[in-house]
Design an enzyme around this catalytic site. Structure first.
Site, PDB file in Angstrom:
ATOM      1  N   ARG A 136      -5.392   6.579   6.264  1.00 54.52           N
ATOM      2  CA  ARG A 136      -5.284   6.249   4.862  1.00 54.52           C
ATOM      3  C   ARG A 136      -4.760   7.073   4.142  1.00 54.52           C
ATOM      4  O   ARG A 136      -4.789   8.326   4.280  1.00 54.52           O
ATOM      5  CB  ARG A 136      -6.952   5.885   4.329  1.00 54.52           C
ATOM      6  CG  ARG A 136      -7.521   4.565   4.846  1.00 54.52           C
ATOM      7  CD  ARG A 136      -6.923   3.315   4.099  1.00 54.52           C
ATOM      8  NE  ARG A 136      -7.775   2.218   4.713  1.00 54.52           N
ATOM      9  CZ  ARG A 136      -7.333   1.311   5.493  1.00 54.52           C
ATOM     10  NH1 ARG A 136      -6.405   1.813   6.470  1.00 54.52           N
ATOM     11  NH2 ARG A 136      -8.023   0.349   5.898  1.00 54.52           N
ATOM     12  N   HIS A 182       2.671   0.378   5.340  1.00 53.32           N
ATOM     13  CA  HIS A 182       1.416   0.019   5.789  1.00 53.32           C
ATOM     14  C   HIS A 182       1.363  -0.999   7.077  1.00 53.32           C
ATOM     15  O   HIS A 182       0.737  -2.126   6.680  1.00 53.32           O
ATOM     16  CB  HIS A 182       0.272  -0.237   4.874  1.00 53.32           C
ATOM     17  CG  HIS A 182      -1.098  -0.065   5.213  1.00 53.32           C
ATOM     18  ND1 HIS A 182      -1.914   0.678   4.640  1.00 53.32           N
ATOM     19  CD2 HIS A 182      -1.751  -0.520   6.316  1.00 53.32           C
ATOM     20  CE1 HIS A 182      -3.167   0.917   5.038  1.00 53.32           C
ATOM     21  NE2 HIS A 182      -2.908   0.293   6.187  1.00 53.32           N
TER      22      HIS A 182
HETATM   23  C1  GLV Z   1      -5.496  -1.702   7.976  1.00 52.14           C
HETATM   24  O1  GLV Z   1      -4.998  -0.672   7.420  1.00 52.14           O
HETATM   25  C2  GLV Z   1      -6.854  -2.025   8.586  1.00 52.14           C
HETATM   26  O2  GLV Z   1      -7.626  -1.369   8.243  1.00 52.14           O
HETATM   27  O3  GLV Z   1      -6.889  -2.948   9.233  1.00 52.14           O
END
Ligand code: GLV
Length: 309
Positions: free
Chosen positions: A224, A272
């Site tokens: 994160r 991401h």
């Molecule tokens: C993505 O970041 C997840 O937590 O699946």
């Protein structure tokens, strides 16, 4: 009974199709069109607005549509007496391992350096390093960390692992707890973040952590954004202490237009995507959680809301 679904993802229709196929006898209602709240006995959610889950009095379970549950457990109104599950899908672990191997190899082989040279039409060879002489530290040894360890181990890298509590994993030297973090960072030429976001991991990678890493080290963040102090990272890159970084997670997503990380010459940005959830496989896992809840069996991959993951 009916199931609540909430996801801001743009492929929500694919999810609904996969979930309806996996749960043909259930009605899946998309928030906010949920009908009477008493009828909802299970919730499949991603980034549901805080407070909403508290309005369903008969929930038997809440399942996250992603692996990380930091946004969910940050909900002050979260009904903590209801079992909450994380999505642990072997396919996502495979995806993460592919991303991490690709990124580690990219740095290991100096492909960024050769890319820069190509932009100058400059032909210069640099010494080749053996994978076994390159130490990679995986911070976070859950399902994803372990799969990354298997794949990187098969490529021959020298592996260190760190986790909150003690773990033993074949083919790598494992350490645990905050007091052992420093010695892991000191030995790591490549650090891969695979940790959940918790009070203990927020801002973990700050200037002290970067200074502990050897000069020329490389950071990969698949965790994160909040685990990394971005200004400290940019300072460590600018000073030449860190050779570079690949970031798949950011403190604010999407990364804002004009953010210095976008154009930094030592930063590679991906939006991401390292390990996206897959509706096709997740639907089967989620259907099994519903079946268990209704049969009064314990759910799998339960979240400890105190630990935050
Ligand atoms: C993505 O970041 C997840 O937590 O699946």
């Amino acid at each position: 009974m009916a199931i609540l679904f909430h996801s801001p993802w743009d492929n929500a229709d694919q999810w609904l199709a996969a979930l309806r196929a996996a749960l043909p006898d259930d009605e899946i209602r998309v928030w906010p069109d949920v009908g009477p709240v008493e009828a909802i006995d299970f919730a499949f959610v991603w980034q549901i607005p805080h407070g909403v889950l508290a309005t369903f009095p008969n929930l038997l379970g809440i399942a996250s549509l992603g692996a990380g549950v930091d946004a969910l457990v940050a909900d002050p109104g979260l009904p903590r007496h209801v079992p909450i599950t994380r999505l642990l899908d072997p396919l996502m672990a495979d995806r993460m391992a592919e991303y991490v191997c690709a990124t580690v190899l990219h740095h290991h082989l100096g492909l960024d350096v050769y890319g820069e040279q190509q932009s100058r039409e400059h032909w210069q060879r640099h010494p080749t390093r053996d994978a076994r002489d390159r130490t990679v530290a995986l911070l976070g040894l859950g399902q994803m960390g372990q799969r990354c360890a298997q794949r990187l181990g098969a490529l021959g890298f020298d592996l260190l692992g760190w986790s909150r509590s003690a773990k033993q994993i074949d083919g790598m030297r494992c350490s645990h707890g905050p007091e052992q973090m420093q010695q892991v960072l000191e030995q790591a030429e490549i650090v891969v973040l695979l940790l959940p976001l918790t009070a203990g991991t927020a801002n973990l990678m700050d200037s002290a952590a970067f200074n502990a890493m050897p000069r020329g080290a490389y950071l990969i963040n698949c965790s994160r954004g909040e685990a990394v102090v971005e200004d400290d990272l940019i300072a460590a890159l600018d000073s030449g202490h860190l050779a570079g970084t690949t970031l798949d997670a950011f403190r604010a997503e999407p990364l804002a237009f004009g953010h210095p990380l976008w154009r930094h010459p030592k930063v590679r940005v991906t939006p991401h995507i390292a390990s996206l959830s897959e509706a096709r496989t997740a639907a089967l896992i989620l259907a099994e959680q519903v079946r268990r809840a209704r049969n009064h069996q314990p759910l799998e991959n339960l979240v400890d809301t105190e630990n935050g993951y």
